[in-house]
Structures are given as structure tokens and as C-alpha cells.
Design a protein around this motif. Structure first.
Motif, PDB file in Angstrom:
ATOM      1  N   GLN A 312      77.627  27.945  43.371  1.00 30.34           N
ATOM      2  CA  GLN A 312      78.057  26.686  42.928  1.00 30.34           C
ATOM      3  C   GLN A 312      78.503  25.671  43.873  1.00 30.34           C
ATOM      4  OE1 GLN A 312      79.673  29.732  41.522  1.00 30.34           O
ATOM      5  NE2 GLN A 312      77.928  29.506  40.240  1.00 30.34           N
ATOM      6  N   GLY A 313      78.376  25.905  45.218  1.00 32.98           N
ATOM      7  CA  GLY A 313      78.569  25.146  46.257  1.00 32.98           C
ATOM      8  C   GLY A 313      80.013  24.689  46.692  1.00 32.98           C
ATOM      9  N   THR A 314      80.715  25.835  46.235  1.00 34.14           N
ATOM     10  CA  THR A 314      82.314  25.734  46.680  1.00 34.14           C
ATOM     11  C   THR A 314      82.492  25.645  48.255  1.00 34.14           C
ATOM     12  OG1 THR A 314      82.950  26.629  44.644  1.00 34.14           O
ATOM     13  CG2 THR A 314      84.282  26.622  46.239  1.00 34.14           C
ATOM     14  N   VAL A 315      83.113  24.788  48.764  1.00 36.52           N
ATOM     15  CA  VAL A 315      83.142  24.638  50.157  1.00 36.52           C
ATOM     16  C   VAL A 315      84.824  25.057  50.481  1.00 36.52           C
ATOM     17  CG1 VAL A 315      83.425  23.404  52.193  1.00 36.52           C
ATOM     18  CG2 VAL A 315      81.487  22.784  50.595  1.00 36.52           C
ATOM     19  N   VAL A 316      84.882  25.871  51.351  1.00 41.18           N
ATOM     20  CA  VAL A 316      86.153  26.477  51.623  1.00 41.18           C
ATOM     21  C   VAL A 316      86.237  26.359  53.257  1.00 41.18           C
ATOM     22  CG1 VAL A 316      88.113  28.389  51.638  1.00 41.18           C
ATOM     23  CG2 VAL A 316      86.506  27.755  49.587  1.00 41.18           C
ATOM     24  N   PRO A 317      87.550  25.883  53.691  1.00 42.55           N
ATOM     25  CA  PRO A 317      87.626  26.218  55.315  1.00 42.55           C
ATOM     26  C   PRO A 317      88.210  27.209  55.961  1.00 42.55           C
ATOM     27  CG  PRO A 317      89.364  24.569  54.736  1.00 42.55           C
ATOM     28  CD  PRO A 317      88.409  25.091  53.468  1.00 42.55           C
ATOM     29  N   PHE A 318      87.943  27.485  56.981  1.00 47.69           N
ATOM     30  CA  PHE A 318      88.685  28.897  57.687  1.00 47.69           C
ATOM     31  C   PHE A 318      88.856  28.488  58.914  1.00 47.69           C
ATOM     32  CE2 PHE A 318      84.024  29.581  58.806  1.00 47.69           C
ATOM     33  CZ  PHE A 318      84.405  29.896  59.991  1.00 47.69           C
ATOM     34  N   ILE A 319      89.945  29.285  59.482  1.00 48.48           N
ATOM     35  CA  ILE A 319      90.148  29.241  60.962  1.00 48.48           C
ATOM     36  C   ILE A 319      90.042  30.527  61.451  1.00 48.48           C
ATOM     37  CG2 ILE A 319      92.020  28.688  62.674  1.00 48.48           C
ATOM     38  CD1 ILE A 319      93.105  26.650  60.665  1.00 48.48           C
ATOM     39  N   SER A 320      89.543  30.701  62.785  1.00 45.00           N
ATOM     40  CA  SER A 320      89.476  31.838  63.443  1.00 45.00           C
ATOM     41  C   SER A 320      90.139  31.912  64.774  1.00 45.00           C
ATOM     42  CB  SER A 320      87.945  32.298  63.522  1.00 45.00           C
ATOM     43  OG  SER A 320      88.130  33.677  64.282  1.00 45.00           O
ATOM     44  N   VAL A 321      90.762  32.788  65.314  1.00 43.51           N
ATOM     45  CA  VAL A 321      91.252  32.918  66.749  1.00 43.51           C
ATOM     46  C   VAL A 321      90.538  33.940  67.423  1.00 43.51           C
ATOM     47  CG1 VAL A 321      93.122  33.176  68.197  1.00 43.51           C
ATOM     48  CG2 VAL A 321      93.488  31.910  65.989  1.00 43.51           C
ATOM     49  N   ARG A 322      90.206  33.921  68.462  1.00 47.19           N
ATOM     50  CA  ARG A 322      89.139  34.948  69.199  1.00 47.19           C
ATOM     51  C   ARG A 322      89.592  34.989  70.883  1.00 47.19           C
ATOM     52  NH1 ARG A 322      83.924  34.685  68.430  1.00 47.19           N
ATOM     53  NH2 ARG A 322      84.454  35.443  66.409  1.00 47.19           N
ATOM     54  N   GLN A 323      89.428  35.995  71.185  1.00 49.14           N
ATOM     55  CA  GLN A 323      89.714  36.408  72.558  1.00 49.14           C
ATOM     56  C   GLN A 323      88.351  36.928  73.241  1.00 49.14           C
ATOM     57  OE1 GLN A 323      92.951  38.744  73.752  1.00 49.14           O
ATOM     58  NE2 GLN A 323      93.354  37.129  75.272  1.00 49.14           N
ATOM     59  N   TRP A 324      87.853  36.474  74.432  1.00 49.15           N
ATOM     60  CA  TRP A 324      87.061  37.060  75.271  1.00 49.15           C
ATOM     61  C   TRP A 324      87.527  38.000  76.278  1.00 49.15           C
ATOM     62  CZ3 TRP A 324      83.312  35.610  72.328  1.00 49.15           C
ATOM     63  CH2 TRP A 324      83.353  34.208  71.348  1.00 49.15           C
ATOM     64  N   GLN A 325      87.697  39.278  75.967  1.00 43.58           N
ATOM     65  CA  GLN A 325      88.348  40.171  76.727  1.00 43.58           C
ATOM     66  C   GLN A 325      87.585  40.683  77.815  1.00 43.58           C
ATOM     67  OE1 GLN A 325      90.920  41.388  78.861  1.00 43.58           O
ATOM     68  NE2 GLN A 325      92.069  41.404  76.883  1.00 43.58           N
ATOM     69  N   PRO A 326      87.459  40.434  79.093  1.00 46.75           N
ATOM     70  CA  PRO A 326      86.526  41.028  79.898  1.00 46.75           C
ATOM     71  C   PRO A 326      86.786  42.729  80.096  1.00 46.75           C
ATOM     72  CG  PRO A 326      87.539  39.100  80.928  1.00 46.75           C
ATOM     73  CD  PRO A 326      88.349  39.532  79.969  1.00 46.75           C
ATOM     74  N   VAL A 327      85.658  43.194  80.194  1.00 44.27           N
ATOM     75  CA  VAL A 327      85.640  44.694  80.182  1.00 44.27           C
ATOM     76  C   VAL A 327      85.053  44.965  81.731  1.00 44.27           C
ATOM     77  CG1 VAL A 327      84.964  46.902  79.771  1.00 44.27           C
ATOM     78  CG2 VAL A 327      85.384  45.270  77.805  1.00 44.27           C
ATOM     79  N   SER A 328      83.810  44.333  81.954  1.00 40.58           N
ATOM     80  CA  SER A 328      83.234  44.381  83.342  1.00 40.58           C
ATOM     81  C   SER A 328      82.482  43.145  83.462  1.00 40.58           C
ATOM     82  CB  SER A 328      82.134  45.678  83.423  1.00 40.58           C
ATOM     83  OG  SER A 328      81.302  45.503  82.444  1.00 40.58           O
ATOM     84  N   GLN A 329      81.855  42.910  84.400  1.00 41.31           N
ATOM     85  CA  GLN A 329      80.882  41.917  84.469  1.00 41.31           C
ATOM     86  C   GLN A 329      79.703  41.792  83.648  1.00 41.31           C
ATOM     87  OE1 GLN A 329      80.736  44.440  86.618  1.00 41.31           O
ATOM     88  NE2 GLN A 329      78.387  45.155  86.989  1.00 41.31           N
ATOM     89  N   ASN A 330      79.381  42.772  82.714  1.00 40.06           N
ATOM     90  CA  ASN A 330      78.279  42.607  81.773  1.00 40.06           C
ATOM     91  C   ASN A 330      78.727  43.471  80.645  1.00 40.06           C
ATOM     92  OD1 ASN A 330      78.246  45.447  82.186  1.00 40.06           O
ATOM     93  ND2 ASN A 330      76.384  45.468  83.363  1.00 40.06           N
ATOM     94  N   GLU A 331      80.021  43.352  80.201  1.00 36.09           N
ATOM     95  CA  GLU A 331      80.743  43.968  78.807  1.00 36.09           C
ATOM     96  C   GLU A 331      81.788  43.134  78.566  1.00 36.09           C
ATOM     97  OE1 GLU A 331      81.270  47.945  76.466  1.00 36.09           O
ATOM     98  OE2 GLU A 331      81.208  47.911  78.434  1.00 36.09           O
ATOM     99  N   THR A 332      81.973  42.684  77.432  1.00 37.91           N
ATOM    100  CA  THR A 332      83.178  42.056  76.818  1.00 37.91           C
ATOM    101  C   THR A 332      83.644  42.555  75.689  1.00 37.91           C
ATOM    102  OG1 THR A 332      82.225  39.893  77.803  1.00 37.91           O
ATOM    103  CG2 THR A 332      84.021  39.717  76.058  1.00 37.91           C
ATOM    104  N   GLU A 333      84.894  42.846  75.464  1.00 41.21           N
ATOM    105  CA  GLU A 333      85.490  42.907  74.099  1.00 41.21           C
ATOM    106  C   GLU A 333      85.920  41.806  73.276  1.00 41.21           C
ATOM    107  OE1 GLU A 333      88.365  46.604  72.792  1.00 41.21           O
ATOM    108  OE2 GLU A 333      89.344  45.003  73.930  1.00 41.21           O
ATOM    109  N   ILE A 334      85.515  41.613  72.145  1.00 42.99           N
ATOM    110  CA  ILE A 334      85.666  40.296  71.411  1.00 42.99           C
ATOM    111  C   ILE A 334      87.047  40.832  70.373  1.00 42.99           C
ATOM    112  CG2 ILE A 334      84.859  38.630  69.896  1.00 42.99           C
ATOM    113  CD1 ILE A 334      82.250  38.971  71.049  1.00 42.99           C
ATOM    114  N   ALA A 355      85.291  33.187  53.480  1.00 41.12           N
ATOM    115  CA  ALA A 355      84.422  32.239  54.191  1.00 41.12           C
ATOM    116  C   ALA A 355      84.376  32.869  55.712  1.00 41.12           C
ATOM    117  CB  ALA A 355      85.044  30.663  54.054  1.00 41.12           C
ATOM    118  N   TYR A 356      85.572  33.204  56.259  1.00 40.90           N
ATOM    119  CA  TYR A 356      85.568  33.401  57.508  1.00 40.90           C
ATOM    120  C   TYR A 356      84.632  34.724  57.971  1.00 40.90           C
ATOM    121  CZ  TYR A 356      87.403  36.725  61.029  1.00 40.90           C
ATOM    122  OH  TYR A 356      87.359  37.643  62.417  1.00 40.90           O
ATOM    123  N   VAL A 357      84.549  35.676  56.898  1.00 38.49           N
ATOM    124  CA  VAL A 357      83.781  36.987  57.134  1.00 38.49           C
ATOM    125  C   VAL A 357      82.320  36.857  56.929  1.00 38.49           C
ATOM    126  CG1 VAL A 357      83.367  39.239  56.047  1.00 38.49           C
ATOM    127  CG2 VAL A 357      85.740  38.421  56.360  1.00 38.49           C
TER     128      VAL A 357
END
Length: 440
Positions: A312-334, A355-357
Motif C-alpha cells: 500500500q506504500g506505507t512509509v515508516v522510518p527506522f534508526i539503526s546503530v551499528r559498530q564495526w568491530q575489528p577482528v583482524s586486518q581482513n575480518e570484521t564483526e558487525i 522496516a529495519y529488518v
């Protein structure tokens, strides 16, 4: 051999040595010179609302218990027993009055005090051999909060958090202060990707250039109307203090009409009108901009979007907080939290979570698009050719280094803002990164 001075000089010119996105020496410097003294987000007070509540979080390899003690005070304690160094708390979250080490059962109250020691008299001769008084889990060297966000620094002489945030606090409040009740966070979802942590942090700081292309399918299926190239060019990029972010241009209207456009109900709009300062309201009503993605250096990001959640075109806002947690030079835990104003109607919280999901989190459509890019960049940065290539991050500058467009004059927020595409924000973030790696 890493020529650090040359690498940092190139970075400050906006010509990024490609290998910095997958290099062990660079990662070691980030660990010792950046994360050893930056303010790093570890939890939100809404995650531990009651006495005894706790979560376990980390700053790289350092694990911390973030707990609310019996008096209601928030504590951040190094998760290591004073006896043999065992990890005291092995659960990710819960509620308890005491933490008991599983190795020898040394027991600590939820404010960190050592209160139990088996066979104290037999093993130590009682207080004479080992005085328990004054013994406690090692507290974080520095800990402060802002709008419910709990930050730690491994530097005991870290500058005050509010001074560190500086002008970025103005923008942080758009996410964190929609009413007197503040935010409540749900989550986090946690997953790991084979990508360097810097890529996501940079992206959220100001890469509006990728959205019309990387996320084209999201527009094609009708989930989100805003990533179209024309909309992104109309938005503004801002940088202020240790943070930078993006905005969308809103259609004409007054304060209530513009917030209704992105899906906020009338009762939330009135609370936002009261909670925000005059300049914050002016950024929306007079300038016509609404904040979207942003990054607070080094690794905390925010996103604010408003997709359509049904046919139906229902618009709903969302907020997400996120952290980029380093594991190594080539891996990140989000780590990704759904955030919503605590005083929002339950129906709004439900729809905003949906909406967030749909968009972000481990299964979100935007998330899948982004991670595909970031993994590829990290893989390409691992070989020998990446040491020969400098990535051009000079968008918005002439060949002489002059800005193509001047900063905006009609922008109510602090710092510097420019309309249209550019990589000013990424260069700002990378300059802070270079400053930390340079400081011994």
C-alpha cells in the motif's frame, strides 16, 4: 617494510594506498595507536535497564562486562579474574548479583568488588595472607556516557567525552533524542564478514555516491524511493568534530509536514519539536534536510531511512546503530541494533522494526549489497599489486586540490556542509585515522 610516513602523507592527499585495507602491520598500528586511546562505544543504557543487568562487549581483544550494579550505577569492568586471568563472565548478557569465575570460583559483586574466595583461611591464611578488601575487577581506564550511549577509552588520560564529540553531538541528537525518554536499543544482531573494518566506517560517513548503483535493485522493487541519483545529489554531506554524515533533501512543507513525509506520526513529531533545539528544527524545517547515515570516529555508525513496508506504500522510518568491530586486518564483526524512541507508540515500534529488518541487519537488502562490495575490496587489497595502486578518494576536488563547490551557506548545523557528491567526509575520517597512526 612499511613506510608509514609516506602512507599517511598519501592518505591525507586523498590517494589511498590500496593495501591499507588488508595489511597486518597497519592493523597492529590501529590496535596500538588508535583503539588504545580512542573513545569506543560499548553499550547503551537501555540494554541494562535494571540492577543486575549486564552485557559483555569488547574493544578488539579486551572483553568488558557492562553492568548496572545494585545501586543503579553503570559499571564497565575488564572481564578477567584477578587470580589466574580466567574470563569471569562467559555469557553475552543476563542479570546477576554476582559474577563467579568458573576456574577457582572467585566471586565478584556486580559492582566489581571481590566478595568470595573459596577456602580463604586454608589457602591464604585469611585476610593476613590475602586481603580481599579493596580488590575488584579492573575498571575501564575511562568511561563516560552521552544520551545513554556508554563509551570507554583504554587511555586513562582520555579527553572528556563531551569535548571529544564536539559539534557532532548536534547530529547525534537527531538519532538519540526524539523525546525526553531517549532511545531504546534492541539487539544487537552480530555476524562476521571477511572485510576490513575501515570500509564500512568510511561508507557510512558519507558515501552517497554508491547508493544509486549498489542499491539500484532496492529502488527497482519499490522498497525505497530515496537512493535515486537525483535524490542523492540534492542531499548534503556534513562533517563536524569527529563525525561526518549524509542527509536527504525533503520536499517543501513545514516542520510537521516534512517529518510526516518520512513516516513519523503526529504525537512523535510534537515530541521531536520539543526535544530538538532551534537550530536542529531549522535544519529540517528551513533548510529541508533530514539526517541519514553517519559515522562517529572510529567505528560507531548510524543510519536513518524510511522504506515502504507494504504494497500500500506505507512509509515508516527506522534508526539503526551499528559498530564495526575489528577482528583482524581482513575480518570484521558487525554489531547492529534496532533503535527507536522509547516513547513511540507500540504500533510504530513494530512497523519501524519491520522496516529495519527489511533493509539492514544480517538479512537486510541494503546490508547484502554493501557487504558484497566490502569483501571484494578486502580480497583485492591482499596481493602484491595493491602495494602499487593508490585509490583515488579526491571526489569534489580539482587537480590542484581546490573544492569544486564551496561549503553551503544556508545550513543550520555546525561544521562544514556541501550539497551533491563528494568524498570530503571520507577524507575527514581518514585524516583522523592518519593522525592516530602517526602519534606514537
Amino acid at each position: 617494510m612499511l613506510e608509514l610516513d609516506k602512507v599517511l602523507a598519501d592518505v591525507r592527499e586523498g590517494m589511498i594506498p590500496a593495501f591499507v585495507y588488508n595489511d597486518q602491520e597497519i592493523f597492529a598500528l590501529e590496535r596500538d595507536r588508535l583503539f588504545a586511546r580512542s573513545w569506543v562505544f560499548v553499550a547503551h543504557e537501555s540494554e541494562i535497564p535494571s540492577p543486575g543487568d549486564y552485557v559483555v562487549r569488547r574493544v578488539l581483544a579486551d572483553s568488558f562486562i557492562v553492568a548496572r550494579d545494585e545501586r543503579g550505577q553503570v559499571r564497565v569492568m575488564f572481564n578477567m579474574c584477578l587470580h589466574k586471568g580466567m574470563q569471569v563472565c562467559r555469557a553475552e548478557l543476563g542479570n546477576t548479583s554476582h559474577f563467579r569465575c568458573p576456574y577457582h570460583a572467585w566471586t565478584y559483586s556486580n559492582d566489581g568488588r571481590l566478595v568470595g574466595l573459596p577456602f580463604h583461611q586454608d589457602a591464604y591464611g585469611g585476610e593476613d595472607g590475602f586481603a580481599r578488601k579493596g580488590q575488584r575487577l579492573l575498571p575501564a581506564p575511562s568511561m563516560e556516557t552521552y544520551q545513554g550511549f556508554v563509551f570507554v577509552s583504554l587511555d586513562a588520560d582520555a579527553p572528556p567525552l563531551r569535548g571529544f564529540l564536539g559539534d557532532f553531538a548536534f547530529y547525534l541528537d537527531f538519532y538519540a533524542s526524539q523525546s525526553e525518554g531517549g532511545l531504546e536499543l534492541r539487539g544487537p544482531q552480530r555476524w562476521r564478514v571477511k572485510a576490513n573494518w575501515k570500509i564500512g566506517a568510511e561508507n557510512f560517513a558519507g558515501d552517497s555516491y554508491h547508493t544509486p548503483h549498489t542499491h539500484a535493485s532496492v529502488v527497482d522493487i519499490g522498497l525505497f524511493r530515496e537512493p535515486k541519483a537525483s535524490k542523492r545529489k540534492e542531499g548534503a554531506l556534513y562533517l563536524a568534530g569527529p563525525g561526518a554524515g549524509t542527509t536527504y533533501k525533503l520536499p517543501p512543507g513545514d516542520f510537521a509536514e516534512k517529518l510526516a513525509y518520512v513516516g513519523y506520526p503526529p504525537e512523535m513529531i510534537e515530541r521531536m519539536r520539543s526535544a530538538w533545539t532551534g537550530p536542529q528544527r531549522a535544519l529540517v524545517e528551513d533548510d529541508g534536510f533530514m539526517v541519514s547515515a553517519a559515522t562517529l570516529f572510529p567505528n560507531l555508525s548510524f543510519v536513518h531511512n524510511w522504506p515502504q513496508i507494504d504494497d500500500q506504500g506505507t512509509v515508516v522510518p527506522f534508526i539503526s546503530v551499528r559498530q564495526w568491530q575489528p577482528v583482524s586486518q581482513n575480518e570484521t564483526e558487525i554489531l547492529s541494533w534496532f533503535a527507536v524512541d522509547s516513547q513511540a507508540p507500540e504500533s510504530f515500534k513494530r512497523d519501524s522494526s519491520k522496516a529495519y529488518v527489511m533493509c539492514f541487519g544480517s538479512s537486510g537488502m541494503f546490508e547484502q549489497d554493501d557487504v558484497e562490495n566490502w569483501v571484494s575490496i578486502t580480497e583485492m587489497a591482499s596481493g602484491s599489486m595493491a602495494h602499487r595502486l593508490h585509490l583515488n578518494s579526491r571526489m569534489g576536488l580539482t587537480s590542484d586540490g581546490d573544492p569544486i563547490k564551496p561549503p553551503m551557506s544556508g545550513f543550520s548545523g555546525p561544521g562544514e556542509a556541501r550539497q551533491g557528491f563528494g568524498e570530503f567526509n571520507q577524507r575527514h575520517w581518514l585524516s583522523m585515522w592518519a593522525d592516530h597512526l602517526e602519534a606514537r
